[in-house]
Design an enzyme around this catalytic site. Sequence first.
Site, PDB file in Angstrom:
ATOM      1  N   CYS A 130      -7.771  -1.878   1.511  1.00 52.80           N
ATOM      2  CA  CYS A 130      -7.761  -2.996   1.032  1.00 52.80           C
ATOM      3  C   CYS A 130      -6.145  -2.656   0.367  1.00 52.80           C
ATOM      4  CB  CYS A 130      -7.889  -3.690  -0.237  1.00 52.80           C
ATOM      5  SG  CYS A 130      -7.345  -4.683  -0.954  1.00 52.80           S
ATOM      6  N   CYS A 133      -5.128  -3.884  -3.303  1.00 57.20           N
ATOM      7  CA  CYS A 133      -6.379  -3.422  -4.494  1.00 57.20           C
ATOM      8  C   CYS A 133      -5.567  -1.749  -4.713  1.00 57.20           C
ATOM      9  CB  CYS A 133      -7.675  -2.810  -3.884  1.00 57.20           C
ATOM     10  SG  CYS A 133      -7.758  -4.500  -3.159  1.00 57.20           S
ATOM     11  N   ASP A 134      -4.882  -0.834  -4.196  1.00 57.56           N
ATOM     12  CA  ASP A 134      -4.684   0.149  -3.852  1.00 57.56           C
ATOM     13  C   ASP A 134      -3.247   0.637  -3.782  1.00 57.56           C
ATOM     14  OD1 ASP A 134      -7.647   0.423  -4.394  1.00 57.56           O
ATOM     15  OD2 ASP A 134      -7.673   0.832  -1.742  1.00 57.56           O
TER      16      ASP A 134
END
Length: 310
Positions: A130, A133-134
Amino acid sequence: MLDTIIIGAGPAGLSAGVYAARYLMDHVIIGQLTGGLITTSHKVENYPGFRSITGWDLGLKFVEHAEGLGSQIHMEEVSRLETLETGGFRVSTNGGQYEGKTVILAYGLQRRKLQIPGEERLAGKGISYCATCDGAFYRDKVVGVVGGSNTACEAALYLADLAEHVYLIYRREALRAEPADVKLVEANSKISIVYSTNLVEALGASQLEQIRIDKPYNGSELLALDGLFIEVGSYPNHDIIADLNIDLDDDKLIRVDSGQRTNVPGVYAAGDITTGSDKFQQVVTAVSEGAIAAMNVHADMKKGRVYWCS
């Protein structure tokens, strides 16, 4: 006993919840990721009404809409779906059990993995599935993205705004994303596209340090990376319905009719896991299918086409 249990809290499930609420049906939405996988998308630019919106914001709007109409969303993992001898269904989760007259399956797809040495060991230690997300953890660092789809190109473009450099690694000779995304990727000086190349190993002691590829790039089969984002598609995981004998097609998608009904009375399905909408797996088709499924749950119960023990 609930009128319907909606399994999945993505666009299809939340849309089903909106319509279940409008039809005044007792229902619950169960899902592990509230808002669904769309919340991991950097930008959504093909959903009517929003020329450009982050996946997180769009997913949040779906959640707020459903909850505002009275839908209860339970963040739980479903372990089993079974039929009851007296009629209806029981859904077991890590948080309890639910019983309903009908079920709407809207649990979406799961991220596909490369299944290469080092991937599982370094997951969360430089390997991610992701980008939104990261990605912030890799500001001013060198990262790689695996894949050639819309999602892979969107991830590469997002990471290019953060990272020092991005390698987009794809096993084929041409990207298969939408032409508009391909044009943006090719024009970005911070993105290098590595065509016709497969990853064969992820290397690093306690953190990803480099990857091994199956053909030399700039004279080496090793490519030093601080982070690797795997965007090679998704697949349907139907473990929870294994005992129901629901019809699947050759792609393991749930066969549905125009009303989102499966071959099992009382079980409906919507979103990316179905053969509906000509398999056009988009947010706009997912929400449409969720709405159609809820409408037909209500209509079928009124007509007596769904049977349960009162």
